[in-house]
Scaffold this motif. Structure first.
Motif, PDB file in Angstrom:
ATOM      1  N   GLN A  35      63.613  85.560 119.898  1.00  0.00           N
ATOM      2  CA  GLN A  35      63.558  87.009 119.670  1.00  0.00           C
ATOM      3  C   GLN A  35      64.943  87.622 119.818  1.00  0.00           C
ATOM      4  O   GLN A  35      65.346  88.478 119.017  1.00  0.00           O
ATOM      5  N   LYS A  68      57.944  92.696 121.674  1.00  0.00           N
ATOM      6  CA  LYS A  68      57.704  91.337 122.144  1.00  0.00           C
ATOM      7  C   LYS A  68      56.356  90.777 121.698  1.00  0.00           C
ATOM      8  O   LYS A  68      56.281  89.665 121.164  1.00  0.00           O
ATOM      9  N   ARG A  69      55.285  91.559 121.886  1.00  0.00           N
ATOM     10  CA  ARG A  69      53.965  91.020 121.530  1.00  0.00           C
ATOM     11  C   ARG A  69      53.821  90.801 120.035  1.00  0.00           C
ATOM     12  O   ARG A  69      53.281  89.791 119.589  1.00  0.00           O
ATOM     13  N   ASN A  70      54.304  91.750 119.255  1.00  0.00           N
ATOM     14  CA  ASN A  70      54.203  91.593 117.804  1.00  0.00           C
ATOM     15  C   ASN A  70      55.046  90.413 117.318  1.00  0.00           C
ATOM     16  O   ASN A  70      54.622  89.662 116.440  1.00  0.00           O
ATOM     17  N   ARG A  84      55.862  87.681 118.981  1.00  0.00           N
ATOM     18  CA  ARG A  84      55.222  86.414 119.358  1.00  0.00           C
ATOM     19  C   ARG A  84      53.999  86.146 118.494  1.00  0.00           C
ATOM     20  O   ARG A  84      53.757  85.007 118.063  1.00  0.00           O
ATOM     21  N   LYS A  85      53.237  87.192 118.254  1.00  0.00           N
ATOM     22  CA  LYS A  85      52.045  87.050 117.419  1.00  0.00           C
ATOM     23  C   LYS A  85      52.450  86.520 116.036  1.00  0.00           C
ATOM     24  O   LYS A  85      51.861  85.589 115.503  1.00  0.00           O
ATOM     25  N   LYS A  86      53.470  87.129 115.475  1.00  0.00           N
ATOM     26  CA  LYS A  86      53.884  86.771 114.119  1.00  0.00           C
ATOM     27  C   LYS A  86      54.439  85.358 114.046  1.00  0.00           C
ATOM     28  O   LYS A  86      54.040  84.563 113.201  1.00  0.00           O
ATOM     29  N   LEU A 103      54.198  82.844 116.220  1.00  0.00           N
ATOM     30  CA  LEU A 103      53.242  81.786 116.567  1.00  0.00           C
ATOM     31  C   LEU A 103      52.155  81.672 115.507  1.00  0.00           C
ATOM     32  O   LEU A 103      51.641  80.582 115.249  1.00  0.00           O
ATOM     33  N   GLY A 104      51.854  82.816 114.864  1.00  0.00           N
ATOM     34  CA  GLY A 104      50.838  82.813 113.826  1.00  0.00           C
ATOM     35  C   GLY A 104      51.208  81.957 112.622  1.00  0.00           C
ATOM     36  O   GLY A 104      50.347  81.463 111.903  1.00  0.00           O
ATOM     37  N   ASP A 114      52.473  79.156 112.841  1.00  0.00           N
ATOM     38  CA  ASP A 114      52.157  77.796 113.246  1.00  0.00           C
ATOM     39  C   ASP A 114      53.257  76.820 112.825  1.00  0.00           C
ATOM     40  O   ASP A 114      52.986  75.721 112.348  1.00  0.00           O
TER      41      ASP A 114
END
Lengths: 229, 229
Positions: free
Chosen positions: A166, A179-181, A183-185, A187-188, A190
DNA sequence: CCAAAAGTGTTTCACGTACACCCATGC
DNA sequence: GCATGGGTGTACGTGAAACACTTTTGG
């Protein structure tokens, strides 16, 4: 030994904008010129293309010779050919930019006598020739490309934390990310392999380490997948 | 008159991939070579860069001399320098691509003896040198860029219908677009000026004519507006 | 009156964005 | 036990995508 041609030709060089990232900011590798013109000034590593030598090979050779840098991500940027860009004669240069893992490339002295140093992109000295312009173009290209191609990983160690990743994007794009968005993106997609390891020597909870799965990315890319941050 | 240098240098050329659009498909302008190597083969217009001449100026000069094309959108594409790309000697070429309004540029004979012709990008002859590769790179660049920059208008007449504009995107992107969504999006940007005119000589209801407001786009762009189709 | 293309709205779904708290660790 | 960053879920709004019929004009 002299070389003669029927018509005059411009000279041809390659120049490289080498980017590295540390905990503070994005850095550019510069060398101090020890011959005129611009003697004593900082400049991009580069030099003349040899006859029979591929352009990218010339760029890699100059990086190795002048800065001790090898095996890096390298991409052609743009070619500059304004007649007066070199005061000696008409010199056309093919510019490249490189991304290096600073952790792997300790700032080491060059193989020859010139000094080599990393400078923050936000605090560069005045550069020789039109190298300021080239550096800005490389920075713009990096900013634009990092969002749509997974080239940012070239600036990180093989094992990295999501925090580092980040931080990379925040530094290159010059804006804060949620931060949350983030990580979501990321990790999403994959595309990160959880190594089941954590960083060490930190004075707080240790973060998990990840690795970018380049092979998987290349497979997905062929199927039309688009990386995007 | 001969020219002598201390070290040998590659020769330097420029080559241009010129795109045009008609009712059927996207076209590329080629010239037939009348001297070896590749005599009689089709090739991209281009030629040697003169000492003291800017790269883009060289590209424009060659376009004018070889194809009678002037005042077109021109953008540098990439530089190619594989040592064997020209069988005679090491020749590095700086490739450009151009977008022309076919309606303004009638296919006219070149100023010299060579023949010039438009070919569909889907049905090109085998080209001289590595010009196939350059043409493909230009096509890829056009496909990528047309979605994020309003360069498509360079392929249309100044006055055009929404149908023509949609056809342009469908041709370049090689996929069908939904008419209502396309119109909603493009008109929503508020960058087209409704000329309160309609097309003529059509065997059905005549469509309104529009003009792209370049000035307005440039103002909006500075404020952070992003064109996107 | 028929053929051909122009022109026009609504619904749905996915995704981007904003936002706050508990947890684990080292000192 | 406290400071520091690690790690997690939900609600909302915007914008992309899917989709069909009426209107206009020339022949």
């Amino acid at each position: 030994m002299a070389h003669t041609y029927e018509f005059p030709r411009p000279a041809l060089t390659v120049d490289c904008v080498v980017f590295g990232l540390d905990d503070e900011d994005l850095k550019v590798l510069l060398i101090e010129r020890d011959i005129p013109p611009y003697e004593g000034k900082w400049a991009l590593p580069g030099g003349f293309v040899r006859v029979g030598e591929d352009l990218e090979a010339a760029a890699r050779r100059e990086l190795q010779e002048e800065a001790g840098v090898s095996k890096v991500y390298l991409e052609q940027l743009y070619s500059y050919g304004a007649p007066k860009r070199d005061p000696r004669e008409h010199v056309v240069t093919v510019a490249y930019y490189a991304l290096v893992k600073l952790s792997d490339h300790q700032v080491r002295a060059s193989t020859d006598a010139r000094s080599v140093a990393w400078f923050s992109v936000d605090d560069l000295p005045k550069l020789a020739f039109d190298h300021d312009k080239i550096q800005r173009a490389a920075h713009d290209r990096l900013r634009g490309k990092v969002r749509y191609q997974p080239i940012g990983f070239e600036l990180l160690p093989d094992k990295f934390t999501l925090r580092q990743l980040q931080h990379l994007y925040e530094t290159v794009l010059d804006r804060e990310l949620d931060k949350r968005n983030f990580r979501k993106k990321i990790l999403g997609m994959d595309l990160l392999v959880d190594l089941n390891e954590v960083e060490t020597d930190v004075a707080h909870r240790a973060a998990r380490l990840y690795r970018f799965d380049k092979k998987k990315y290349q497979r997905l890319e062929k199927k039309g997948f688009n990386f995007e941050i």
